[in-house]
Write a protein that holds these residues in place. Structure first.
Motif, PDB file in Angstrom:
ATOM      1  N   TRP A 106       0.831  -1.205   0.000  1.00 35.47           N
ATOM      2  CA  TRP A 106       0.000   0.000   0.000  1.00 35.47           C
ATOM      3  C   TRP A 106       0.865   1.253   0.000  1.00 35.47           C
ATOM      4  N   ALA A 107       0.548   2.194  -0.868  1.00 31.94           N
ATOM      5  CA  ALA A 107       1.232   3.488  -0.913  1.00 31.94           C
ATOM      6  C   ALA A 107       0.301   4.499  -1.580  1.00 31.94           C
ATOM      7  N   PRO A 108      -0.818   4.861  -0.923  1.00 26.85           N
ATOM      8  CA  PRO A 108      -1.764   5.783  -1.546  1.00 26.85           C
ATOM      9  C   PRO A 108      -1.154   7.160  -1.797  1.00 26.85           C
ATOM     10  N   VAL A 109      -1.208   7.594  -3.040  1.00 25.61           N
ATOM     11  CA  VAL A 109      -0.730   8.930  -3.409  1.00 25.61           C
ATOM     12  C   VAL A 109      -1.686   9.520  -4.437  1.00 25.61           C
ATOM     13  N   SER A 110      -1.761  10.830  -4.425  1.00 22.76           N
ATOM     14  CA  SER A 110      -2.578  11.528  -5.422  1.00 22.76           C
ATOM     15  C   SER A 110      -2.015  11.243  -6.796  1.00 22.76           C
ATOM     16  N   ALA A 111      -2.899  11.048  -7.739  1.00 24.44           N
ATOM     17  CA  ALA A 111      -2.476  10.803  -9.115  1.00 24.44           C
ATOM     18  C   ALA A 111      -1.888  12.082  -9.703  1.00 24.44           C
ATOM     19  N   LEU A 112      -1.261  11.951 -10.866  1.00 25.45           N
ATOM     20  CA  LEU A 112      -0.694  13.115 -11.540  1.00 25.45           C
ATOM     21  C   LEU A 112      -1.737  14.216 -11.667  1.00 25.45           C
ATOM     22  N   ALA A 113      -1.275  15.453 -11.684  1.00 24.02           N
ATOM     23  CA  ALA A 113      -2.176  16.614 -11.736  1.00 24.02           C
ATOM     24  C   ALA A 113      -3.171  16.527 -10.573  1.00 24.02           C
ATOM     25  N   ALA A 114      -2.625  16.262  -9.387  1.00 21.79           N
ATOM     26  CA  ALA A 114      -3.443  16.020  -8.208  1.00 21.79           C
ATOM     27  C   ALA A 114      -4.336  17.208  -7.883  1.00 21.79           C
ATOM     28  N   SER A 115      -5.543  16.874  -7.534  1.00 25.97           N
ATOM     29  CA  SER A 115      -6.477  17.883  -7.055  1.00 25.97           C
ATOM     30  C   SER A 115      -6.464  17.829  -5.527  1.00 25.97           C
ATOM     31  N   PRO A 116      -6.941  18.878  -4.890  1.00 26.56           N
ATOM     32  CA  PRO A 116      -7.040  18.819  -3.420  1.00 26.56           C
ATOM     33  C   PRO A 116      -7.883  17.635  -2.961  1.00 26.56           C
ATOM     34  N   ASP A 117      -8.918  17.274  -3.745  1.00 31.40           N
ATOM     35  CA  ASP A 117      -9.763  16.133  -3.369  1.00 31.40           C
ATOM     36  C   ASP A 117      -8.990  14.826  -3.397  1.00 31.40           C
ATOM     37  N   SER A 118      -8.163  14.611  -4.429  1.00 30.35           N
ATOM     38  CA  SER A 118      -7.409  13.351  -4.494  1.00 30.35           C
ATOM     39  C   SER A 118      -6.372  13.292  -3.378  1.00 30.35           C
ATOM     40  N   THR A 119      -5.780  14.414  -3.027  1.00 34.67           N
ATOM     41  CA  THR A 119      -4.829  14.455  -1.910  1.00 34.67           C
ATOM     42  C   THR A 119      -5.537  14.124  -0.603  1.00 34.67           C
ATOM     43  N   ARG A 120      -6.734  14.663  -0.402  1.00 34.41           N
ATOM     44  CA  ARG A 120      -7.515  14.397   0.806  1.00 34.41           C
ATOM     45  C   ARG A 120      -7.875  12.916   0.892  1.00 34.41           C
ATOM     46  N   ILE A 121      -8.278  12.317  -0.226  1.00 36.25           N
ATOM     47  CA  ILE A 121      -8.646  10.895  -0.242  1.00 36.25           C
ATOM     48  C   ILE A 121      -7.424  10.024   0.028  1.00 36.25           C
ATOM     49  N   ALA A 122      -6.266  10.364  -0.562  1.00 35.24           N
ATOM     50  CA  ALA A 122      -5.039   9.601  -0.314  1.00 35.24           C
ATOM     51  C   ALA A 122      -4.682   9.641   1.167  1.00 35.24           C
ATOM     52  N   LYS A 123      -4.787  10.798   1.786  1.00 36.49           N
ATOM     53  CA  LYS A 123      -4.486  10.917   3.228  1.00 36.49           C
ATOM     54  C   LYS A 123      -5.470  10.094   4.056  1.00 36.49           C
ATOM     55  N   ARG A 124      -6.713  10.085   3.629  1.00 38.78           N
ATOM     56  CA  ARG A 124      -7.718   9.297   4.352  1.00 38.78           C
ATOM     57  C   ARG A 124      -7.417   7.803   4.242  1.00 38.78           C
ATOM     58  N   LEU A 125      -6.982   7.356   3.062  1.00 40.54           N
ATOM     59  CA  LEU A 125      -6.604   5.952   2.910  1.00 40.54           C
ATOM     60  C   LEU A 125      -5.404   5.609   3.782  1.00 40.54           C
ATOM     61  N   TRP A 126      -4.411   6.493   3.881  1.00 38.78           N
ATOM     62  CA  TRP A 126      -3.265   6.253   4.757  1.00 38.78           C
ATOM     63  C   TRP A 126      -3.732   6.040   6.194  1.00 38.78           C
TER      64      TRP A 126
END
Length: 176
Positions: A120-140
């Motif tokens: 497991w290594a959740p990270v925002s995909a390329l051209a990350a949006s604030p939403d994808s960053t928030r979801i990645a942090k939530r998965l961590w």
């Protein structure tokens, strides 16, 4: 895990048994039919499935904000449990998160052997949006609780064994 297969799961399982694999990402939809050309599986977010047909494939879980996050986490954990080559989460509403990849883990030095596990290594995909960053942090935050981390457990057990093997050597008599 249940023996229930998602819609199109029987076909993909048969394809894998015959040595075939779909091109590109295999999509798993928790929101119904998709308009993509990729091979797609369809699942009800309220149910658990047998995902063994996804072993060593690049997989993307497709959801939208109507799917409860707990169901998303459970589906991700169940899919990761069969060790896909890569796993990502895609919200059709926009955010995308790369969740992790499979990795070969050494179990013994002599003879050299190991196993493949999902890392497991959740990270925002390329051209990350604030939403994808928030979801990645939530998965961590879910790792180790709602999302099991067998790789971490295996590595913590493995290090002492490998150190002992290096320190004590191996029994060469089994090689003759």
């Amino acid at each position: 895990m249940s023996a229930r297969l998602p819609r199109n799961g029987d076909d993909l399982l048969q394809m894998r048994r015959e040595g075939w694999r779909p091109d590109g990402l295999a999509l798993v939809s928790l929101i119904g039919n998709l308009g993509f050309a990729n091979y797609s599986l369809y699942a009800d977010p309220a149910l658990q499935y047998d995902w063994r047909m996804l072993v060593d494939l690049d997989v993307e879980l497709v959801v939208d904000t109507s799917v409860p996050f707990g169901a998303v986490v459970r589906a991700l954990a169940d899919i990761a449990g069969v060790v896909p080559a890569a796993l990502s989460l895609y919200f059709v509403d926009g955010p995308r998160v790369d969740c992790g990849r499979s990795r070969y883990v050494l179990i013994s030095i002599n003879p050299s052997s190991g196993t493949t596990m999902f890392d497991w290594a959740p990270v925002s995909a390329l051209a990350a949006s604030p939403d994808s960053t928030r979801i990645a942090k939530r998965l961590w935050r879910e790792l180790g609780s709602a999302i099991p981390t067998p790789l971490d457990t295996a590595l913590s057990r493995l290090q002492p064994l490998l150190e002992k093997e290096l320190r004590d050597g191996t029994d060469d008599s089994r090689l003759h």
